[in-house]
Motif scaffolding. Sequence first.
Motif, short mmCIF file in Angstrom:
data_model
loop_
_atom_site.label_atom_id
_atom_site.label_comp_id
_atom_site.label_asym_id
_atom_site.label_seq_id
_atom_site.Cartn_x
_atom_site.Cartn_y
_atom_site.Cartn_z
N ALA A 1 0.83 -1.20 0.00
CA ALA A 1 0.00 0.00 0.00
C ALA A 1 0.86 1.26 0.00
CB ALA A 1 -0.92 0.00 1.22
N MET B 1 -7.16 3.12 4.76
CA MET B 1 -6.63 2.09 3.88
C MET B 1 -7.64 0.97 3.61
SD MET B 1 -3.11 -0.19 4.13
CE MET B 1 -2.03 1.05 4.81
N GLN C 1 -3.65 4.81 1.43
CA GLN C 1 -3.90 5.44 2.72
C GLN C 1 -3.58 6.92 2.59
OE1 GLN C 1 -1.23 4.37 5.89
NE2 GLN C 1 -2.19 5.74 7.38
#
Length: 666
Positions: free
Chosen positions: A449, A473, A500
């Motif tokens: 991520a 997220m 995120q």
Amino acid sequence: MLIVGFSGGPRYSEINDDFSKLSPLFFHNAAAAVIKGRLPLFAVEEERLSRQKHTNRFPALAMRASIDAARCSIHEIDKFAFFFGESYFDSELAKEAATLGIEKKTGVRDILMNNISQAFGVDIDRQKIEFVRHHHAHAAATYLASTFTEALVLVVDGEGERESLSIFRGTHGVVEEIYSYPVKCSLGHFYRYATQLLGFSMFDEYKVMGLAPYGRSDRYFGPVSKLYMFNPDGSYDLDIIRLGDIAYSLGVLGRAEPGTREWQRKAHFAAAIQKLLEVVVIDVLSWWQAKLELKNVCLAGGVAQNCVMNGLIAGTNIFENIFVHPASHDGGAALGAALYIASQQKKEEKTNITLYSPLLGPKLPENDDVRREIESWVGGMSIVECGDVFEAAADKIAQGKIIGWARGRSEFGPRALGNRSILGDPRPQENWQRINLAIKQRESFRPFAPAVLAEDFEDYFIPLPSNPNMEHMVFVAKVREEKRAELGAVTHVNGTARVQVVTRTSSPDFWRLISSFKATTGCPVLLNTSFNNRYEPIVQDVADAIQTFLTTDLDYLFIEDNMAAKTGSLSSLIATCILKLSDAAWLEEITAAKQQWAVLRRAPSYSRQLNSLHLIRYLSEFGGRFSQVADLIDSAPDDRDKLIDEVFLLWRERFIDLRPECRADG
């Protein structure tokens, strides 16, 4: 009013317990939370403290931590809220006990009362225990965290008491069930079955989600879609059983190595499974939005952890606003159970509600205590003096280093959001494989991520409509095409990322770190993944962080305002330590066909065959208490290197605890 919410099963410990034979799926993801009024004060999953992933034991450690955090005594707790209905829990436990030959002596209210009493060493009034229907707990958790006055609430998981998907209306702080769908058409069971058919294990549904972008959904969506029919009255049919026959006919059963023809077929199948999930949920939400005419939607339940699905929902413009709870799994239902009970006390409109923060877990100790613990690992790691820890960390990441980063309170839920994270440079594509294989020790195809500064988000990613809570997220969005090469380590194969968004107000320390990295490199993004390897939950305390640092290829460790680096050789360090079996591990000696061997087992289902007879004898004699590794090595000097290698392997896989000798009292 102080309320403790909790999830988990009846087992008090992982081994040597009356209920230790229960499946790991039986009331999994144990957790505890404490609220005052409707304000969450603290929440933590039991796995973070027991170090056993997805544990379904009674959350004694988490409950004690909750009471400590609330700074109250157990007698000051007004209610204990459990995340399932009483009659359902009673009947399910009775059936499981009969099947496994377990004696169920009392009802679940008394079992839970006795477990709470055992955890605190005092008697608890059984009437303080409240039972909340499972989907009601999930619904309360997400709706009351959303700050919406009114919303449609979708709960979707494997199953609650007798339902697998539920529709609620949230109005002025209270959730009301509108409709539920039966277990026979469970999307959670459908996705889990597909996960098993593809050769993955329990709790591996996220791997199917990560595999799907490598395939083309249209290749196998035809046969898969025939399992589903949406009906005019808003119900739907889903033939889960026939999925196995389809998987067999397509040749996608079991594991396969990436890059092979078999693996590509499995990716096509995963893509078709993911697409059908999305089709069903969009059909259901569209139908209910048209009927109820609600502008906001909240999601919870295990299936709501599917970030790809969430991103698709946000992108459809069915709703003006969407909120997905960052702890949508059953651990989050512990908090939800407490919130549901609180919401029933006074049916008043929500006022002065603060934005939900997932930073509800235990905090780290003071810097001096952190420093002392690092310094106790003489010969393995040492403090690196630095002026500004944020600038030092950013500089190391810019130099290509991978760091462990732990600050403040831990996150409640399965996502690391900058307080218990492994961080790296998102630009070099090779970081994707390096972190997957050498640090996380997991499958190479799984993505990472990006954590991006809020003020730079739209420069790198295409914003989703519906105002999603991107800071948690829980949504996948598209990386702008012109930025995909720059973000090589965090852009998935289909040009998307589980983003995120980091704001200065909600995550000031993490925002400051990313800002320092931007000042150094010009890039306002970091690669962010959870601080753990695949054998353990996310790290919680200093000891956890050090253990993961020393047993992976992490380059530097940052805990609060302390920076540490590895020193010396690992084999020399191990030789100076003390060891014992982990709390939920045991040695099993097996004799068959005139042969003897030994296996180490660890809850819930890990195992490792031992190679060294010296190590087998040593663990048989000393396994339950700390003893010197040096004594083990002295017993077999000719096998020193092999012994140390095997000890390291068992330490990395968390079958044993290893500590410096100076911490023997710990």
